[in-house]
Design a protein around this motif. Sequence first.
Motif, PDB file in Angstrom:
ATOM      1  N   LEU A   8      69.767 -68.859   3.172  1.00  0.00           N
ATOM      2  CA  LEU A   8      69.848 -68.563   1.738  1.00  0.00           C
ATOM      3  C   LEU A   8      70.286 -69.764   0.913  1.00  0.00           C
ATOM      4  CD1 LEU A   8      71.492 -65.027   1.930  1.00  0.00           C
ATOM      5  CD2 LEU A   8      69.080 -65.583   1.621  1.00  0.00           C
ATOM      6  N   PHE A   9      71.103 -70.650   1.488  1.00  0.00           N
ATOM      7  CA  PHE A   9      71.555 -71.812   0.723  1.00  0.00           C
ATOM      8  C   PHE A   9      71.062 -73.151   1.274  1.00  0.00           C
ATOM      9  CE2 PHE A   9      74.967 -71.108   3.811  1.00  0.00           C
ATOM     10  CZ  PHE A   9      75.166 -72.381   4.310  1.00  0.00           C
ATOM     11  N   ALA A  10      70.367 -73.147   2.379  1.00  0.00           N
ATOM     12  CA  ALA A  10      69.944 -74.408   2.991  1.00  0.00           C
ATOM     13  C   ALA A  10      68.946 -75.158   2.115  1.00  0.00           C
ATOM     14  CB  ALA A  10      69.339 -74.147   4.372  1.00  0.00           C
ATOM     15  N   ASN A  11      67.976 -74.473   1.539  1.00  0.00           N
ATOM     16  CA  ASN A  11      66.979 -75.163   0.711  1.00  0.00           C
ATOM     17  C   ASN A  11      67.626 -75.834  -0.496  1.00  0.00           C
ATOM     18  OD1 ASN A  11      64.785 -74.571   2.314  1.00  0.00           O
ATOM     19  ND2 ASN A  11      64.319 -72.669   1.228  1.00  0.00           N
ATOM     20  N   GLN A  12      68.522 -75.121  -1.185  1.00  0.00           N
ATOM     21  CA  GLN A  12      69.186 -75.700  -2.341  1.00  0.00           C
ATOM     22  C   GLN A  12      70.063 -76.890  -1.936  1.00  0.00           C
ATOM     23  OE1 GLN A  12      69.215 -72.453  -1.628  1.00  0.00           O
ATOM     24  NE2 GLN A  12      68.337 -71.384  -3.361  1.00  0.00           N
ATOM     25  N   MET A  13      70.742 -76.760  -0.813  1.00  0.00           N
ATOM     26  CA  MET A  13      71.607 -77.835  -0.352  1.00  0.00           C
ATOM     27  C   MET A  13      70.793 -79.089  -0.032  1.00  0.00           C
ATOM     28  SD  MET A  13      74.361 -77.809   2.767  1.00  0.00           S
ATOM     29  CE  MET A  13      73.168 -77.787   4.083  1.00  0.00           C
ATOM     30  N   TYR A  14      69.683 -78.937   0.679  1.00  0.00           N
ATOM     31  CA  TYR A  14      68.873 -80.093   1.030  1.00  0.00           C
ATOM     32  C   TYR A  14      68.141 -80.661  -0.181  1.00  0.00           C
ATOM     33  CZ  TYR A  14      69.735 -80.158   6.008  1.00  0.00           C
ATOM     34  OH  TYR A  14      70.334 -80.302   7.235  1.00  0.00           O
ATOM     35  N   ASP A  15      67.756 -79.822  -1.151  1.00  0.00           N
ATOM     36  CA  ASP A  15      67.112 -80.322  -2.368  1.00  0.00           C
ATOM     37  C   ASP A  15      68.087 -81.125  -3.217  1.00  0.00           C
ATOM     38  OD1 ASP A  15      64.690 -79.214  -1.716  1.00  0.00           O
ATOM     39  OD2 ASP A  15      64.983 -77.401  -2.944  1.00  0.00           O
ATOM     40  N   ARG A  16      69.306 -80.655  -3.366  1.00  0.00           N
ATOM     41  CA  ARG A  16      70.278 -81.315  -4.246  1.00  0.00           C
ATOM     42  C   ARG A  16      70.945 -82.519  -3.599  1.00  0.00           C
ATOM     43  NH1 ARG A  16      72.609 -75.707  -6.502  1.00  0.00           N
ATOM     44  NH2 ARG A  16      70.924 -75.297  -7.941  1.00  0.00           N
ATOM     45  N   ARG A  56      78.798 -65.556  14.244  1.00  0.00           N
ATOM     46  CA  ARG A  56      77.618 -66.400  14.463  1.00  0.00           C
ATOM     47  C   ARG A  56      76.378 -65.767  13.840  1.00  0.00           C
ATOM     48  NH1 ARG A  56      75.527 -67.416  20.368  1.00  0.00           N
ATOM     49  NH2 ARG A  56      76.751 -65.529  20.474  1.00  0.00           N
ATOM     50  N   SER A  57      76.237 -64.466  13.942  1.00  0.00           N
ATOM     51  CA  SER A  57      75.078 -63.783  13.368  1.00  0.00           C
ATOM     52  C   SER A  57      75.114 -63.807  11.844  1.00  0.00           C
ATOM     53  CB  SER A  57      75.032 -62.339  13.861  1.00  0.00           C
ATOM     54  OG  SER A  57      74.877 -62.307  15.259  1.00  0.00           O
ATOM     55  N   ILE A  58      76.302 -63.644  11.267  1.00  0.00           N
ATOM     56  CA  ILE A  58      76.424 -63.694   9.803  1.00  0.00           C
ATOM     57  C   ILE A  58      76.053 -65.084   9.296  1.00  0.00           C
ATOM     58  CG2 ILE A  58      78.099 -63.683   7.912  1.00  0.00           C
ATOM     59  CD1 ILE A  58      79.463 -61.327   9.341  1.00  0.00           C
ATOM     60  N   PHE A  59      76.567 -66.123   9.961  1.00  0.00           N
ATOM     61  CA  PHE A  59      76.229 -67.479   9.544  1.00  0.00           C
ATOM     62  C   PHE A  59      74.735 -67.733   9.689  1.00  0.00           C
ATOM     63  CE2 PHE A  59      75.710 -72.048  10.162  1.00  0.00           C
ATOM     64  CZ  PHE A  59      76.306 -72.508   9.006  1.00  0.00           C
ATOM     65  N   GLY A  60      74.135 -67.263  10.766  1.00  0.00           N
ATOM     66  CA  GLY A  60      72.704 -67.439  10.968  1.00  0.00           C
ATOM     67  C   GLY A  60      71.873 -66.711   9.926  1.00  0.00           C
ATOM     68  N   ALA A  61      72.388 -65.603   9.411  1.00  0.00           N
ATOM     69  CA  ALA A  61      71.656 -64.859   8.386  1.00  0.00           C
ATOM     70  C   ALA A  61      71.841 -65.463   7.001  1.00  0.00           C
ATOM     71  CB  ALA A  61      72.124 -63.400   8.379  1.00  0.00           C
ATOM     72  N   VAL A  62      73.005 -66.057   6.733  1.00  0.00           N
ATOM     73  CA  VAL A  62      73.315 -66.570   5.403  1.00  0.00           C
ATOM     74  C   VAL A  62      72.834 -68.001   5.206  1.00  0.00           C
ATOM     75  CG1 VAL A  62      75.254 -67.147   3.870  1.00  0.00           C
ATOM     76  CG2 VAL A  62      75.240 -64.994   5.089  1.00  0.00           C
ATOM     77  N   PHE A  63      72.811 -68.807   6.254  1.00  0.00           N
ATOM     78  CA  PHE A  63      72.448 -70.218   6.115  1.00  0.00           C
ATOM     79  C   PHE A  63      71.082 -70.434   5.455  1.00  0.00           C
ATOM     80  CE2 PHE A  63      70.817 -74.282   7.668  1.00  0.00           C
ATOM     81  CZ  PHE A  63      71.796 -75.122   7.178  1.00  0.00           C
TER      82      PHE A  63
END
Length: 83
Positions: free
Chosen positions: A24-32, A15-22
């Motif tokens: 990093l890619f959330a902005n690109q995912m929501y932009d695209r 859960r902590s790894i996902f919370g730290a990594v999300f």
Amino acid sequence: MVVAASALAANTVIRSIFGAVFPLFANQMYDRLGAQWASSLLGFVALAMAPIPFALSRYGPALRVRSKYAPTDQSISRASSPV
């Protein structure tokens, strides 16, 4: 349960790894993809993972019997008995 601490620790680490990594890619995912499809994608992933707890509760005992790391009845009785 003998190995409950290990299961809880693994859950916390993932859960902590996902919370730290999300972030990093959330902005690109929501932009695209846009807000609707990006949120839908997260919902579809959650929907695909929803049956996992039910499958583990159904097939968990059979998986533990086949595991070489699962404690035997003898080690469980020793661990739960007072010293």
